[in-house]
Scaffold this motif. Sequence first.
Motif, PDB file in Angstrom:
ATOM      1  N   GLY A 268      42.070 -29.819  22.144  1.00  0.00           N
ATOM      2  CA  GLY A 268      43.308 -29.542  21.801  1.00  0.00           C
ATOM      3  C   GLY A 268      43.736 -29.772  20.789  1.00  0.00           C
ATOM      4  O   GLY A 268      44.549 -29.689  20.437  1.00  0.00           O
TER       5      GLY A 268
ATOM      6  N   ASN B 279      45.018 -34.635  23.624  1.00  0.00           N
ATOM      7  CA  ASN B 279      45.350 -33.981  24.969  1.00  0.00           C
ATOM      8  C   ASN B 279      46.656 -33.475  25.209  1.00  0.00           C
ATOM      9  O   ASN B 279      47.641 -32.813  24.356  1.00  0.00           O
ATOM     10  N   GLY B 280      46.633 -32.302  26.546  1.00  0.00           N
ATOM     11  CA  GLY B 280      48.325 -31.702  26.682  1.00  0.00           C
ATOM     12  C   GLY B 280      49.495 -32.408  26.466  1.00  0.00           C
ATOM     13  O   GLY B 280      50.143 -32.028  25.968  1.00  0.00           O
TER      14      GLY B 280
END
Length: 223
Positions: free
Chosen positions: A33, A58-59
Amino acid sequence: MRILIVEDEHKIANSIKQGLEQEGYSADTAYTGTDGYDLASTEEYDLIILDIMLPGMNGLQICTNLRKNHIHTPVLMLSARAETEDKITGLDTGADDYLSKPFAFTELLARSKALLRRPNGITPKVLTCADLTLDTQNFTVTRSNKNIDLSKKEFALLEYLLRHKNQIVSKDKIIEHVWDYDSDILPNTVEVYIGYLRKKVDKPFDKSLLKTIRGFGYKIEES
Ligand code: CA
């Protein structure tokens, strides 16, 4: 068209990259990430394919931060979980579309193409300059109604120039958008490809459309 793939599963990331390259796009990969966010916020991309579950950041966090920093590159989010909640959260963070794993590459490609066309809503499918026509859907190029055969890189280069018709584009911008971030590109690679294009697109015809602006870059124009 340059695409960033942020996905920690190397196999998936690499097969997406390979598939996109076969379609004539250039693609970079990031496996964490943090790396993904660094690339997305410092390099210019036309699309980001972003997995949700990633080490580091995280995305969802990546997408939120990009939008906060006014980076509006279209984002196609990927998730292993097909839960609607994930989808809603993803779209809430500013993602443009959402695809749950496992997916067929053709589905990813169709969604990507839709997002690449979207930016200003008017991205034309057929690009022209005088009697030269490039069809981005059928991958055909014609001039004076004669078909011209181009390699994938030549096609991508011509498409980039046509999308910036009447503007000077620098070698660096061309490399950024037509070649990969880390591909071994020699200083004269762009010149070599411009040469190939000239041979096919200009030389057989009476007017040349491709101009070299010494010290600045290249331009395609009608006059
Ligand atoms: Ca993952």
